[in-house]
Design a protein around this motif. Structure first.
Motif, PDB file in Angstrom:
ATOM      1  N   ILE A   1       0.844  -1.204   0.000  1.00 23.64           N
ATOM      2  CA  ILE A   1       0.000   0.000   0.000  1.00 23.64           C
ATOM      3  C   ILE A   1       0.878   1.252   0.000  1.00 23.64           C
ATOM      4  O   ILE A   1       0.609   2.220  -0.723  1.00 23.64           O
ATOM      5  N   MET A   2       1.964   1.207   0.793  1.00 22.57           N
ATOM      6  CA  MET A   2       2.879   2.343   0.859  1.00 22.57           C
ATOM      7  C   MET A   2       3.552   2.605  -0.483  1.00 22.57           C
ATOM      8  O   MET A   2       3.992   3.731  -0.748  1.00 22.57           O
ATOM      9  N   ALA A   3       3.660   1.593  -1.314  1.00 14.74           N
ATOM     10  CA  ALA A   3       4.305   1.755  -2.620  1.00 14.74           C
ATOM     11  C   ALA A   3       3.325   2.162  -3.704  1.00 14.74           C
ATOM     12  O   ALA A   3       3.608   3.053  -4.505  1.00 14.74           O
ATOM     13  N   VAL A   4       2.183   1.528  -3.748  1.00 19.79           N
ATOM     14  CA  VAL A   4       1.261   1.724  -4.866  1.00 19.79           C
ATOM     15  C   VAL A   4       0.617   3.112  -4.855  1.00 19.79           C
ATOM     16  O   VAL A   4       0.620   3.809  -5.880  1.00 19.79           O
ATOM     17  N   ILE A   5       0.075   3.520  -3.739  1.00 26.64           N
ATOM     18  CA  ILE A   5      -0.659   4.794  -3.706  1.00 26.64           C
ATOM     19  C   ILE A   5       0.230   5.985  -4.101  1.00 26.64           C
ATOM     20  O   ILE A   5      -0.123   6.745  -5.007  1.00 26.64           O
ATOM     21  N   PRO A   6       1.410   6.153  -3.490  1.00 34.62           N
ATOM     22  CA  PRO A   6       2.241   7.288  -3.905  1.00 34.62           C
ATOM     23  C   PRO A   6       2.721   7.191  -5.359  1.00 34.62           C
ATOM     24  O   PRO A   6       2.812   8.200  -6.045  1.00 34.62           O
ATOM     25  N   MET A   7       3.022   5.973  -5.815  1.00 37.25           N
ATOM     26  CA  MET A   7       3.501   5.850  -7.191  1.00 37.25           C
ATOM     27  C   MET A   7       2.396   6.201  -8.187  1.00 37.25           C
ATOM     28  O   MET A   7       2.672   6.758  -9.247  1.00 37.25           O
ATOM     29  N   VAL A   8       1.162   5.905  -7.870  1.00 35.49           N
ATOM     30  CA  VAL A   8       0.039   6.302  -8.733  1.00 35.49           C
ATOM     31  C   VAL A   8      -0.054   7.833  -8.771  1.00 35.49           C
ATOM     32  O   VAL A   8      -0.307   8.425  -9.826  1.00 35.49           O
ATOM     33  N   LEU A   9       0.173   8.465  -7.631  1.00 37.57           N
ATOM     34  CA  LEU A   9       0.066   9.925  -7.563  1.00 37.57           C
ATOM     35  C   LEU A   9       1.159  10.639  -8.353  1.00 37.57           C
ATOM     36  O   LEU A   9       0.952  11.765  -8.813  1.00 37.57           O
ATOM     37  N   VAL A  10       2.329  10.011  -8.486  1.00 39.17           N
ATOM     38  CA  VAL A  10       3.420  10.670  -9.223  1.00 39.17           C
ATOM     39  C   VAL A  10       3.557  10.133 -10.650  1.00 39.17           C
ATOM     40  O   VAL A  10       4.455  10.524 -11.375  1.00 39.17           O
ATOM     41  N   PHE A  11       2.666   9.256 -11.061  1.00 36.63           N
ATOM     42  CA  PHE A  11       2.704   8.704 -12.418  1.00 36.63           C
ATOM     43  C   PHE A  11       2.633   9.838 -13.445  1.00 36.63           C
ATOM     44  O   PHE A  11       1.775  10.713 -13.375  1.00 36.63           O
TER      45      PHE A  11
END
Length: 123
Positions: free
Chosen positions: A65-75
């Motif tokens: 969860i810590m990886a996916v959510i922020p990476m989606v936001l900076v995509f």
């Protein structure tokens, strides 16, 4: 960078699954959850491996969860932004990963006495 951030949860889950399900690992100084308390005898060793494995699998979900959510936001953002976010994510994932150590030690202390004998003799 997303792949780098996903490596930690994947490895945590894989190792957690391995330690939780494999009783064949004997006490050793190279592989497994190795502390003075966990290496007292085979009972403490196997308990620590299973407990630590369970915690690692739970930690994998948190790190995912810590990886996916922020990476989606900076995509789609700049390389610098994605790189910075990825570095922060990887460092932040260390926190839940390291919490498995004191939790496992606490469980060992509650389950075994200082000599490595079960506290509950009915076990």
């Amino acid at each position: 960078m997303a792949i780098c951030c996903l490596l930690m949860p994947v490895m945590l889950y894989r190792f957690g699954n391995f330690f939780q399900s494999d009783d064949s690992i004997d006490i050793n100084y190279a592989f497994g959850y190795r502390t003075a308390r966990s290496m007292k005898n085979p009972d403490t060793w196997h308990f620590a491996q299973k407990y630590w494995g369970k915690l690692r699998k739970q930690t994998a979900a948190v790190c995912l969860i810590m990886a996916v959510i922020p990476m989606v936001l900076v995509f789609g953002k700049s390389t610098d932004t994605v790189g910075t976010a990825g570095g922060i994510i990887c460092m932040a994932q260390l926190i839940p990963m390291l919490t498995t150590i004191p939790k496992t030690e606490k469980a060992l202390k509650e389950t075994f006495d200082d000599e490595g004998n079960f506290r509950n003799k009915n076990r």
